[in-house]
Design a protein around this motif. Structure first.
Motif, PDB file in Angstrom:
ATOM      1  N   GLU A 486       0.852  -1.181   0.000  1.00 10.57           N
ATOM      2  CA  GLU A 486       0.000   0.000   0.000  1.00 10.57           C
ATOM      3  C   GLU A 486       0.892   1.236   0.000  1.00 10.57           C
ATOM      4  O   GLU A 486       2.004   1.218   0.548  1.00 10.57           O
ATOM      5  N   ASP A 551      -7.635  -0.208  -5.459  1.00  7.99           N
ATOM      6  CA  ASP A 551      -6.843  -1.418  -5.367  1.00  7.99           C
ATOM      7  C   ASP A 551      -6.527  -1.895  -6.774  1.00  7.99           C
ATOM      8  O   ASP A 551      -7.423  -2.026  -7.608  1.00  7.99           O
ATOM      9  N   ARG A 573      -2.420  -1.215  -3.119  1.00 11.55           N
ATOM     10  CA  ARG A 573      -3.516  -0.367  -2.667  1.00 11.55           C
ATOM     11  C   ARG A 573      -3.029   1.067  -2.605  1.00 11.55           C
ATOM     12  O   ARG A 573      -2.032   1.360  -1.932  1.00 11.55           O
TER      13      ARG A 573
END
Length: 744
Positions: A486, A551, A573
């Motif tokens: 992420e 995502d 993400r």
């Protein structure tokens, strides 16, 4: 007489009566005195004249004589000396003097003008000496002495030395001491002592014998050379320590024992000895050695500290087939060297050992089979197929050449091989995998027993170490922490670190090659992948253009040094980070949502199918639906992901979020069951128009739902039960409804 540089003139002479005392020219002042010397411990009577002195200035001036200092008005003896009426120079002593306490006195004499009281001349300082007399006998530090001497003490060597102290004046006959041996008890001709007259050293004459006289008593006298001579005595007790003058001997000249083969046993034979020396002394304690017959190291012998006898042990098993009998030569000697005394002189003996013979008869027993070799190594490639012969075990029975031996496989944790019971041949029965947890450093251990047909049957153990040479059967894979990443939307250009691993060994492992999967849409337009130089196991993933939060799936290939690769997917993400550098929604929540995405997709498909059924049912007339009351508007909402982006949607990932004991099929089954209950609750009643279905669209033919087409999930991710409820896997949702409009 030359008086230059002299302040005082001491006249040590007696002057005739009537002789005038005329001063010498060029002499300003002059003292005249007789010799001042006292005898130690003078008995008197007191006061006793010591000497007389006067000053030549008394011819012109009336003088008073004064004395002061130690012995007069100062310590150590106040009032010892005095001067007569201060009118003459006569000095008196008032009591005996101990020279050992005060050997001399430094006394000051002054001449004072009788009329004025002033000192008319400088003080005279002189020494009053105390003459020594022999009043102290030599003194030993102790009245009795206790010493010890070895029985093996050589004659003529000093044993000990006696010293005395005489308080009389040093370097005079009064303090010179001579030593004499007064007596010796017992008095033996072959054992005697003598003492040095001057030094006081006591020496041995002859040989000591502990068994004859363990203790001697000597009386020693110390005398000085004064007149009269004074003396004192001391008693010396000389203890004799037993030494090794007796050789140990065995009780028997020969011993015989029988020992079964293959055994290790302690204290199989006791060897007692005799020794005439004092027990528990180095002269008595023995030490044993096996002089001959123990070349193979089967035997060991030690001394019992309590009984002083030898203990023979078997420390290495005997083999009847190799040697049926052993003959051991055992010798014994003392810890201390043996000596003898001949004509008053010690004679040490170098070879003072007694010996005996121990005959050992080996008894035959059933021996276990022996492997030749006990362990061996076989090399085979990783992934070897069944029916490959790896090698064979070879075991023989030491007892009988014709013995029948059976081979039994006892350790094969992966169940890869079989062992022929008769021949010992090892053959693979399953494909071999070097990545097995039972393979350590490329070695896999196989253990086999060989069992003979003796009574009782005995077992030998053999080991095959299977070395598995690696083959390139594993492609590199992303490490778990690199599969889901992420990054904040504001730091989109920040490189993301990808790390990979490979279960194979060199040269089938790193350095790895990282490449994007160009076949997946516009991946190269959004992402860039660069291998880190010098590391070989990592790469950096960088975003080339700004994309909305969401995502994304990034497909790539990772290849090893040989080019063996497989497709991998990185879940990225992109999130909003208003409060800092971390996503507002925890990563675990995101992972949970994507773990449930196939189920969500199935729910949305079922929702679309239900809407189509409701819409198409209007063509059959006004039929009222009852019993279906939506409890939550969220159940009728379709959530769209990345509708405006061309990037790939996130693929399902359940490894981390769904526990292993609750597989995906179980979760999907619960969803199907819930929707079945929802569908069964729909009760369509004839003529009931109280509740009409909600109209979602009017114009146009049955068009495909664009939001549904944006969902991406793999068919194999869904269970057959769920697919069966949904119908044909390729049936579009619009095929479920008719072409008629739903009336408004």
């Amino acid at each position: 007489m030359d008086t230059r540089g002299c302040a005082w003139l001491l006249l040590l002479l007696s002057l005739p009566q009537g002789q005038s005392h005329q001063p010498l020219h060029r002499s300003k002042r002059r003292w005249v005195l007789t010799t001042l010397e006292l005898q130690e411990e003078d008995p008197g009577p007191f006061p006793k004249l010591v000497g007389e002195l006067f000053n030549n200035m008394s011819n012109n001036v009336s003088l008073i004589y004064l004395i002061r200092g130690p012995g007069v008005d100062e310590f150590p003896e106040i009032g010892l000396f005095s001067i007569e009426d201060h009118q003459s120079g006569k000095i008196y002593v008032h009591r005996p003097v101990d020279r050992e306490v005060t050997p001399s006195f430094m006394v000051h004499f002054d001449a004072v003008d009788r009329s004025t009281g002033k000192v008319v001349d400088e003080s005279l300082i002189f020494n009053i000496r105390i003459r020594d007399v022999n009043d102290h006998a030599p003194q030993f530090p102790e009245k009795e002495f206790n010493i010890s001497v070895k029985e093996s003490q050589a004659a003529g060597q000093p044993i000990f030395q006696l010293l005395t102290v005489d308080l009389d004046q040093e370097n005079t006959p009064n303090s010179q001491v001579l030593y004499f041996l007064v007596s010796q008890t017992p008095l033996l001709r072959e054992s005697g002592f003598r003492i040095d007259l001057i030094s006081g050293e006591v020496r041995l004459s002859g040989c000591l014998r502990y068994e004859t006289a363990p203790l001697f008593t000597l009386i020693v006298r110390a005398s000085d050379c004064g007149e009269p001579s004074l003396s004192s005595t001391a008693t010396v007790h000389v203890g004799v320590e037993d030494s090794n003058n007796h050789m140990p001997t065995f009780m028997e000249d020969r011993y015989e024992i029988r020992i079964s083969e293959g055994q290790v046993e302690q204290s199989v034979l006791y060897l007692p000895v005799q020794d005439g020396d004092s027990p528990f002394t180095p002269a008595w304690r023995t030490q044993f050695n096996i002089w001959d017959g123990n070349e193979e190291g089967h035997f060991d012998i030690v001394t019992d500290p309590e009984t002083n006898q030898g203990l023979l042990s078997i420390i290495k098993p005997l083999d009847y087939e190799s040697q049926v009998a052993h003959s051991l030569v055992v010798v014994v000697e003392n810890q201390e060297q043996l000596f003898v005394c001949t004509e008053g002189q010690l004679q040490p003996l170098r070879k003072a050992m007694a010996s005996t013979v121990v005959s050992v008869q080996v008894l035959d027993t059933n021996d276990p089979p022996a492997f030749h070799p006990r362990s061996f190594i076989v090399s085979e490639e990783d992934g070897a197929w069944p029916t490959i012969q790896l090698g064979y075990f070879n075991a023989t029975d030491p007892d009988r050449a014709d013995s029948q031996i059976r081979y039994k496989l006892v350790h094969d944790p992966e169940n890869w091989v079989t062992v022929d019971e008769k021949s010992g041949v090892v053959t693979t029965k399953k494909q071999i995998d070097r990545e097995s947890p039972h393979v350590n450093d490329s070695f896999y251990t196989i253990i086999v027993h060989a069992v003979d047909n003796g009574l009782p049957p005995l077992t030998g153990t053999g080991t095959l170490m299977l070395f598995l040479s690696d083959v390139n059967d594993n492609a590199p894979t992303l490490q778990p922490h690199s599969r889901h990443l992420e990054v904040c939307e504001s730091a989109g250009s920040q490189p993301l670190l990808l790390e990979a691993e490979d279960a194979d060994l060199d040269p089938y492992s790193d350095p790895f090659t990282f490449d994007l999967d160009n076949a997946q849409g516009d991946v190269e337009e959004t992402w860039m992948l660069r291998t880190k130089q010098g590391e070989g196991r990592s790469a950096e993933l960088t975003m080339l253009r700004r994309v909305p939060p969401g995502d994304y799936l990034v497909p790539l290939f990772i290849a090893d040094r040989q080019g063996f690769a497989q497709k991998q997917t990185v879940h990225v993400r992109i999130c909003s980070c208003r409060s800092g550098s971390e996503c507002e929604e925890p990563l675990d929540t995101w992972l949970l949502w994507w773990a449930l995405s196939p189920v969500g997709a199935a729910l949305m498909v079922l929702s679309a199918a239900l809407l189509c059924l409701l819409r198409c049912s209007c063509i059959f007339g006004p039929k009222r639906l009852r019993g279906f009351i939506p409890s939550d508007s969220g159940h009728q909402t379709l959530i769209v992901y990345n509708e405006e982006s061309k990037a790939l949607s996130a693929q399902v990932y359940l490894d981390r979020m769904v526990p292993r004991q609750q597989p995906l099929q179980l979760l999907e089954g619960r969803v199907v069951e819930a929707w079945s209950q929802k569908l069964q609750s729909i009760d369509v009643l004839e003529g009931d128009t109280g509740y009409l279905p909600h109209v979602y669209r009017e114009e146009g033919e049955c068009e495909g739902a664009e939001t549904l087409s944006s969902l991406t999930f793999l068919e194999q991710d869904l269970s057959p039960k769920l697919l069966g409820c949904l119908g044909s896997k390729s049936t579009p949702s619009e095929a479920m409804c008719f072409t008629s409009r739903v009336p408004s």
